[in-house]
Design an enzyme around this catalytic site. Structure first.
Site, PDB file in Angstrom:
ATOM      1  N   ASP A  86      67.201  91.131   4.222  1.00  0.00           N
ATOM      2  CA  ASP A  86      66.227  91.077   3.130  1.00  0.00           C
ATOM      3  C   ASP A  86      65.851  92.474   2.649  1.00  0.00           C
ATOM      4  O   ASP A  86      65.983  93.461   3.374  1.00  0.00           O
ATOM      5  CB  ASP A  86      64.975  90.302   3.543  1.00  0.00           C
ATOM      6  CG  ASP A  86      64.178  90.982   4.640  1.00  0.00           C
ATOM      7  OD1 ASP A  86      64.792  91.405   5.633  1.00  0.00           O
ATOM      8  OD2 ASP A  86      62.938  91.089   4.511  1.00  0.00           O
ATOM      9  N   GLU A 180      62.636  90.639   7.686  1.00  0.00           N
ATOM     10  CA  GLU A 180      62.095  91.787   8.411  1.00  0.00           C
ATOM     11  C   GLU A 180      61.032  92.501   7.591  1.00  0.00           C
ATOM     12  O   GLU A 180      60.022  92.974   8.130  1.00  0.00           O
ATOM     13  CB  GLU A 180      63.225  92.754   8.778  1.00  0.00           C
ATOM     14  CG  GLU A 180      62.832  93.869   9.748  1.00  0.00           C
ATOM     15  CD  GLU A 180      62.348  95.145   9.081  1.00  0.00           C
ATOM     16  OE1 GLU A 180      61.926  96.062   9.812  1.00  0.00           O
ATOM     17  OE2 GLU A 180      62.374  95.238   7.830  1.00  0.00           O
TER      18      GLU A 180
END
Length: 415
Positions: A86, A180
């Protein structure tokens, strides 16, 4: 000795991966926070399978896991290399247009759009990049080097080990995580299925970085409750919660305890959002320090100031909530020194000077350490994260690939 004729694949992979919009969403309650992250993850699992890692798969939560089987007779602890797919919610990661600026000759880098400039004064590592090829955005989005550079480097290292079977290694585990950037990267991870005993996140910045210490972190949510009434009839009755929150914010220290006034090992309290109306105003804070007990000191200060703000507005009230986030991974890694020592030895072998310093932030490794998987962070070459001025050097990506390979070799030799 690393094969000098090897044709690295990490840059081509990286340029492909950044085209996927994988931005996570801190307001989402789902997991992963955005389904679009799974599109890249699914393709990564397929790439790993095509490379010969038969167990490669993406699970229901978007985690990618795979194993490069051991090719040694030694009993080597399985180690994992981890990166996240991400990108930050702070800046758009859609329609990324990476630009390779070959043979950097120093100075600032002016991006094509938006008036953005990568300033050497704000990016001291640029001074060490003379002659390097720098990958940036065109100024319209972030780049996604955080952490797709790490993803590409792990993939390339696996490719190298596969194409160089003479290099002995134990089981090498690959893991790519979602979310994350919103602090949830390990929320659904199945460590038993991953099967690693030790791990490394490949999510650092400067060439040579080995990060074994992070902030300890909590979140605080403060809700100020007022009393609303039609403003035309409000005299002596209305209690505006926005004004209570404003009074509270104004009481915070002006010259300390904030990100803009701290550095090094100094902790901080940081208001990340305010949302409200006359009836209810909610403030969200992140609390950070390298010494875990100090979090309680900062939280007690916030609570005291919030109570004092409420006292100025009779009839109002407040709610104060602390949410534990992660703890300084040094507390765990100090008990497993070989994990760091082997990374240091690997760097020395490939001619890189190790840089040991604490992270003024956190990684997936912060939580993984306390979940039973000791996980320091090693460099990926990413710089100026979460912004349009993000960049990475091609040559640093190559060195990260070499480091991953060398770490695998050291673990086998030391076992």
């Amino acid at each position: 000795m690393f094969d000098q004729n090897y044709k690295f694949t990490c840059v081509d992979r990286f340029l492909k991966y950044v085209k996927y919009d994988t931005q996570s969403d801190e307001e989402s309650a789902s997991f992963p926070s955005t389904e679009k992250q799974k599109i890249l993850s699914k393709d990564l699992a397929e790439e790993l399978k095509q490379m010969g890692l038969k167990d490669a798969h993406m699970d229901e939560w978007g985690y990618v896991m795979a194993t490069l089987p051991s090719n040694t007779s030694k009993d080597v602890p399985p180690i994992a290399f981890i990166a996240h797919v991400d990108t930050s919610p702070a800046v758009s990661g859609a329609n990324v247009n990476p630009v390779i600026r070959k043979n950097h000759q120093g100075g600032d880098i002016v991006l094509e759009n938006g008036g953005w400039v990568i300033k050497e004064s704000e990016n001291p590592d640029l001074k060490n990049m003379i002659g390097f090829d720098i990958i940036t955005t065109d100024g319209t989005t972030l780049l996604g080097a955080d952490n797709k550079a790490g993803v590409a480097e792990i993939m390339d290292a696996i490719n190298y080990l596969i194409t160089h079977p003479e290099i002995k290694h134990g089981d090498i585990k690959v893991c790519f995580t979602p979310d994350e950037e919103v602090g949830r990267g390990t929320e659904k991870i199945d460590l038993k299925k991953l099967g690693a005993k030790y791990a490394y996140t490949v999510d650092g910045s400067s060439r040579g970085e080995i990060e074994t210490e992070t902030f300890s972190a909590d979140a605080v949510v403060i809700k100020f409750y007022g009393k609303n009434i039609h403003p035309g009839y409000a005299k002596g009755v209305m209690i505006n919660s926005i004004k209570i929150a404003a009074s509270f914010i104004d009481s915070l220290p002006k010259d300390r305890l904030s990100p803009e006034t701290t550095e090094g090992r100094e902790g901080y309290v940081h208001c990340t959002s305010i949302n409200g109306n006359e009836e209810l105003t909610t403030l969200k804070f992140i609390i950070r320090d390298f010494e875990t007990p100090k979090l309680k000191e900062y939280e007690d200060l916030l609570k005291k100031l919030a109570e004092e703000a409420v006292a100025k507005f009779p009839g109002s009230r407040m709610e104060f909530q602390v949410i534990e986030q992660y703890r300084n991974m040094k507390e765990v890694l100090d008990k497993h020194p070989q994990v760091t020592d082997y990374a240091v030895e690997a760097m020395n072998r490939i001619g890189i000077k190790p840089i040991m310093h604490p992270i003024r932030g956190g990684t997936d490794g912060s939580r993984l350490c306390f979940m039973g998987l000791p996980t320091p962070n090693i460099f990926a070459g990413e710089h100026s994260f979460h912004s349009q001025t993000e960049w990475v050097a091609v040559q640093d990506m190559y060195e990260a690939v070499k480091l991953i390979v060398e770490i695998a070799k050291v673990w086998e030799e030391k076992s």
